[in-house]
Design an enzyme around this catalytic site. Sequence first.
Site, mmCIF file in Angstrom:
data_model
loop_
_atom_site.group_PDB
_atom_site.id
_atom_site.type_symbol
_atom_site.label_atom_id
_atom_site.label_comp_id
_atom_site.label_asym_id
_atom_site.label_seq_id
_atom_site.Cartn_x
_atom_site.Cartn_y
_atom_site.Cartn_z
ATOM 1 N N ALA A 106 0.866 -1.179 0.000
ATOM 2 C CA ALA A 106 0.000 0.000 0.000
ATOM 3 C C ALA A 106 0.908 1.236 0.000
ATOM 4 O O ALA A 106 2.044 1.175 0.481
ATOM 5 C CB ALA A 106 -0.885 -0.018 1.237
ATOM 6 N N GLY A 161 0.586 -4.907 0.906
ATOM 7 C CA GLY A 161 -0.613 -4.945 0.063
ATOM 8 C C GLY A 161 -0.358 -5.610 -1.284
ATOM 9 O O GLY A 161 -1.275 -6.164 -1.887
ATOM 10 N N GLU A 187 -0.737 -9.104 -0.686
ATOM 11 C CA GLU A 187 -2.154 -9.350 -0.376
ATOM 12 C C GLU A 187 -3.017 -9.378 -1.635
ATOM 13 O O GLU A 187 -3.912 -10.221 -1.754
ATOM 14 C CB GLU A 187 -2.652 -8.297 0.616
ATOM 15 C CG GLU A 187 -2.038 -8.500 2.003
ATOM 16 C CD GLU A 187 -2.302 -7.341 2.957
ATOM 17 O OE1 GLU A 187 -1.899 -6.203 2.637
ATOM 18 O OE2 GLU A 187 -2.920 -7.566 4.001
ATOM 19 N N GLU A 231 4.685 -5.080 7.103
ATOM 20 C CA GLU A 231 3.978 -3.958 7.733
ATOM 21 C C GLU A 231 4.448 -3.713 9.161
ATOM 22 O O GLU A 231 4.408 -2.594 9.661
ATOM 23 C CB GLU A 231 2.458 -4.212 7.732
ATOM 24 C CG GLU A 231 1.793 -4.129 6.365
ATOM 25 C CD GLU A 231 1.761 -5.438 5.604
ATOM 26 O OE1 GLU A 231 2.541 -6.358 5.943
ATOM 27 O OE2 GLU A 231 0.955 -5.538 4.659
#
Length: 258
Positions: free
Chosen positions: A65, A109, A112, A132
Amino acid sequence: MAYQNIDLTRDGHVAIIRLDRPKALNALNSAMMGEVAQALAALESDDAIGCVILTGSDKAFAAGADIKEMSDNDYLSIYKNDPFEANHCAIERFRKPIIAAVAGYALGGGCEIAMMCDFIIAAETAKFGQPEINLGVMPGIGGTQRLMRAVGKAKAMDLCLTGRMMDAEEAERAGLVSRIVKLDDLMETALDAASKIAAQSQPVAMITKETINAGFNMTLEQGIHFERRLFQSLFSTQDQKEGMAAFIEKRKPHFKNK
Ligand code: CAA
């Protein structure tokens, strides 16, 4: 429709979405993921498309992200806006088969959204991780749950708690990726797999995908019951008649997606 942060191309009945923010290693910002969601919505209703490939660059599938976009949030803003729900999760809601073709970094992300795809084909250069924790947070788009289901508790804990990366070989051994290929062969291999899928009966491929995914939330008994009912329902399709007749007549089937 012109996209700024992705590149959408077609090859026969396959669509290829390439994440394209090279300067940020394809970090997933809301503009890019909004475009992915828009593209997927269009592809879902496009009968000519039977399979999608999601890919990035040689250096990065996606490095997570977008930290710069995310960093100023407080709890209430990130709770209220729920920025990953509408766009990133469009991949998990996509009903046609979708393959992740991963080279380079698939972190946070990035890992993910690769896991939201139906399977991952990795280049030898791929690196997966959920780093993260190094940022004072944890995975937030399904990483703790999907990684654990894909690779088991021990490795999921290891990756999420240490933040280390795993290479393609370790990822294949652990069951996260379905195959590893040379970087130069990545797109050809993904396209070959996607074209094979797109040549099958579209509703049958979609129902097969739905059945496997449904099993994640069911007991074995429920999953087998669900599978049996859907298997039986496929005998109402013309494609079942065609597929079995083609086998008996020793010819290739021509599915009509009906
Ligand atoms: N967000 C925003 N920008 C990012 C980014 C990210 N996730 N990852 C890389 N970039 C940017 C860098 O800031 C840098 O930009 P500038 O040139 O403007 O400084 C550019 O991409 C190139 O990155 P590096 O110089 O760091 O490249 P490198 O080759 O030295 O390192 C890397 C590569 C190891 C992937 C490193 O970039 C890195 O660690 N990135 C962050 C990975 C990460 O922590 N991902 C998780 C994000 S949080 C998340 O995903 C939450 C969630 O689950 C919802």
